[in-house]
Design a protein around this motif. Structure first.
Motif, short mmCIF file in Angstrom:
data_model
loop_
_atom_site.label_atom_id
_atom_site.label_comp_id
_atom_site.label_asym_id
_atom_site.label_seq_id
_atom_site.Cartn_x
_atom_site.Cartn_y
_atom_site.Cartn_z
N HIS A 1 30.55 -28.29 33.74
CA HIS A 1 31.78 -28.16 32.96
C HIS A 1 31.48 -28.20 31.46
CE1 HIS A 1 34.03 -28.57 36.67
NE2 HIS A 1 33.36 -29.68 36.95
N SER A 2 32.54 -28.04 30.68
CA SER A 2 32.53 -28.13 29.21
C SER A 2 31.50 -27.19 28.59
CB SER A 2 32.29 -29.57 28.74
OG SER A 2 30.98 -30.00 29.09
N HIS B 1 35.43 -32.68 24.69
CA HIS B 1 36.09 -32.04 25.83
C HIS B 1 36.73 -33.13 26.68
CE1 HIS B 1 34.02 -28.25 24.90
NE2 HIS B 1 32.93 -28.98 24.72
N CYS B 2 37.99 -32.97 26.99
CA CYS B 2 38.71 -33.93 27.82
C CYS B 2 39.43 -33.19 28.93
CB CYS B 2 39.70 -34.76 26.99
SG CYS B 2 38.92 -35.94 25.88
N GLU B 3 38.83 -33.18 30.11
CA GLU B 3 39.49 -32.61 31.29
C GLU B 3 39.64 -33.72 32.33
OE1 GLU B 3 40.89 -29.80 31.58
OE2 GLU B 3 40.27 -29.04 29.63
N CYS C 1 36.22 -37.51 29.44
CA CYS C 1 36.03 -37.14 28.05
C CYS C 1 34.54 -37.14 27.74
CB CYS C 1 36.76 -38.11 27.12
SG CYS C 1 38.37 -37.49 26.63
N SER D 1 30.34 -33.52 22.78
CA SER D 1 29.38 -32.43 22.87
C SER D 1 28.85 -32.10 21.49
CB SER D 1 30.04 -31.20 23.50
OG SER D 1 29.16 -30.09 23.48
N ASP E 1 25.66 -33.00 26.02
CA ASP E 1 26.95 -33.62 26.34
C ASP E 1 26.73 -35.07 26.72
OD1 ASP E 1 28.09 -31.22 25.86
OD2 ASP E 1 28.31 -30.66 27.97
#
Length: 584
Positions: A124-125, A146-148, A151, A154, A171
């Protein structure tokens, strides 16, 4: 016998003094409580700023560590930047150890074609092609959060290798930074996701329905998560969190603040949860102690008043009569009632203190009344005058025109004098702003305003309507043709060259004139006539004036009129000329 004792002056004096002191004590209690609450609010605000500083410092420290790690990863044993193949072989061997040692979330490598050719850890990210191109073109690191589902901080670093340029993305989860924040400040911190359109299927009880956000990370989850769920149900949106309010859970008070991760308020947010129960309890204890001392003081004061009897009662009566005078502004009358105490301070009793305090309050209220009067006069000055030129503004002009018309309507007989309104618009003033800038244009407007004032009589009105539009209102002109002399004088005065920022500027104006002598006219009709006359002068050569007559075409007719229409030339001045050369 009991009724007679209740009617004695001693009892009445005790009762009156007791009530008076109780009222004063309540006032000071409320004042003290308000001061303590204000101190608590300031302390909380300071703590919130400190929290933001701590979070920013932790993110900055983590960024520096990631930058150093990226340099170590990219360097080959020979001390140069590794190629992608060398980096892949090294990371295949060391990824697990590196991930555990540095608490990494993922590691990705992008080539110049904006494609992730190598990846370790979470998929991800990833960076977008535009972001990869930005890093390669600028040669500067790119930091993102990035916060999906969690958090991640990066950091993308450009690498210049002989085998081809590439971007290295490192990351790192923010969990450790949150834990370090908890250890440093003693307060809990969490991360809320961006606003969700709908609840995630696998939220696991971490979704806050009221805020439509998911709790991605949180310290002391078992204790704090129920509080967030309760507050999100009571407060709609993070913007509804009031800074002056504390939230209670299990007989404990908490302060909840948020901090945006970016400029978008709908994006991810840090949330700070601080236990302020000790501070709230301290305020409650202080108020109780203040109340206890106030009651004790009230009893002592009542006993002292009862012992002195007549004279204190008279003095209290005078003070009671003086206090209402302060609200009506009768300060001298109040001073005559509150007689000054001619004793040294060490011999003052409670009544002396009251008299002295009353005089001080009287002086302070009188000073405040004078200050309010001055400020009111200043506000009236600002409301009725133009801030740039100091002339009357549109509101002031309309008010005086309305007064003039109202006065004319109440005149029993017609008078030979009449008023004239000159509507002035500078010709091609935009050229001045384009050539000299807005500062030069403002300076020119100030010069024109002073020139208009120099032509007018005392009592005439010169107003700036806005932009390059002015109005001159002249009262009581007996000669029918006197307006011509005044209009030509205005044109000649304004057309004189002006030195602005080392350049000579010659500006002209178009003037519409309307006679204000009909008692049935309205303000709108007068201004419309003046505007029509000014537009007629501007359309037929500029640097002219035109008196409004009933046969003058309307604005729409003037726009459609032929360019052959003209106004007889006065032969006094040339059209507008803008000279920007340096004067000799």
């Amino acid at each position: 016998m009991q009724t007679a004792r209740l009617n004695t002056l001693r009892f009445k004096a005790c009762l009156f003094s007791l009530l008076l002191v109780v009222a004063m004590c309540l006032f000071f209690i409320l004042l003290g409580n308000g001061s303590l609450q204000s101190l608590l609010a300031k302390n909380r605000e300071h703590r919130h700023l400190n929290f933001q500083f701590q979070v920013s410092g932790l993110l900055q420290q983590s960024r520096q560590e990631m930058a150093r790690l990226a340099e170590l990863i990219a360097l080959s044993p020979r001390g140069r930047i590794s190629s992608r193949d060398e980096l892949r072989k090294a990371m295949d061997r060391q990824w697990e150890l590196l991930q555990q040692s540095w608490d990494l979330h993922s590691l990705k490598v992008y080539d110049a074609a904006n494609k992730p050719v190598l990846s370790w850890g979470s998929p991800h990210s990833t960076l977008s092609p535009e972001q990869v191109s930005q890093v390669l073109l600028r040669g500067q690191p790119l930091e993102l959060v990035h916060c999906e589902h969690s958090c991640v901080q990066s950091l993308s670093v450009p690498m210049r290798a002989r085998g081809g340029d590439y971007v290295l993305q490192v990351d790192r989860p923010l969990v450790n930074q949150l834990r370090r924040f908890r250890e440093m400040t003693g307060s809990d911190i969490g991360i809320l996701s961006a606003v969700r359109k709908q609840a995630p299927e696998k939220a696991g009880g971490k979704y806050l329905d009221g805020w439509r956000r998911e709790v991605l990370s949180l310290t002391s989850r078992e204790r704090v998560l129920p509080l967030l769920k309760r507050v999100s149900g009571e407060v709609s949106g993070l913007s509804g969190l009031r800074r002056t309010k504390v939230y209670e859970l299990d007989n404990r008070q908490f302060d909840i603040r948020t901090m945006s991760m970016d400029v978008d308020e709908q994006g991810a947010q840090f949330v700070f949860i601080e236990d302020v129960s000790g501070q709230v309890e301290h305020i409650d204890e202080s108020v109780k102690l203040l109340l206890l001392f106030s009651i004790l003081g009230a009893l002592i004061f009542s006993a002292a008043v009862a012992g002195t009897l007549w004279r204190p009662i008279v003095r209290l009566r005078r003070l009671a009569e003086a206090l209402p005078l302060l609200t009506n502004g009768r300060f001298d009358d109040a001073r005559r009632l509150i007689r000054p105490v001619r004793k040294s301070l060490d011999k003052f009793d409670e009544l002396d203190v009251l008299d002295n305090t009353g005089l001080m309050v009287c002086d302070q209220l009188e000073d405040m009344n004078d200050m309010v009067s001055r400020k009111t006069a200043q506000l009236e000055q600002i409301a009725m005058h133009d801030s740039l030129t100091g002339l009357d503004n549109r509101y002031s002009l309309l008010e005086q025109l309305e007064f003039y018309l109202e006065l004319a309507r109440h005149q029993p007989l017609s008078v030979p004098e009449r008023g004239y309104l000159f509507f002035i618009d500078l010709d091609d003033f935009k050229q001045v702003n384009d050539t000299l800038g807005h500062q030069g244009g403002d300076e020119l407007l100030g010069v024109i305003a002073r020139r208009l004032l120099s032509v007018m009589r005392c009592g005439d009105i010169v107003a700036r309507l806005g932009g390059d539009e002015f109005c001159v209102f002249v009262r009581n002109i007996k000669e029918p043709e006197a307006y011509r002399t005044l209009a030509e004088k205005l044109l000649n005065t304004v057309a004189q060259p002006v030195k602005i920022e080392g350049s000579l500027v010659t500006v002209t104006m178009s003037v519409g004139v309307v006679a204000v002598d009909e008692t049935g006219e309205t303000l709108e009709a007068i201004l419309q006539k003046a505007d029509m006359a000014m537009y007629h002068a501007k359309r037929h050569g500029k640097n002219k004036y035109q008196l409004y007559t009933p046969d003058l075409p309307t604005l729409s007719e003037q726009v459609k009129a032929s360019a052959k229409h003209s106004i007889p030339d006065k032969g006094a001045l040339t059209p507008l000329e803008l000279v920007t050369s340096k004067p000799r």
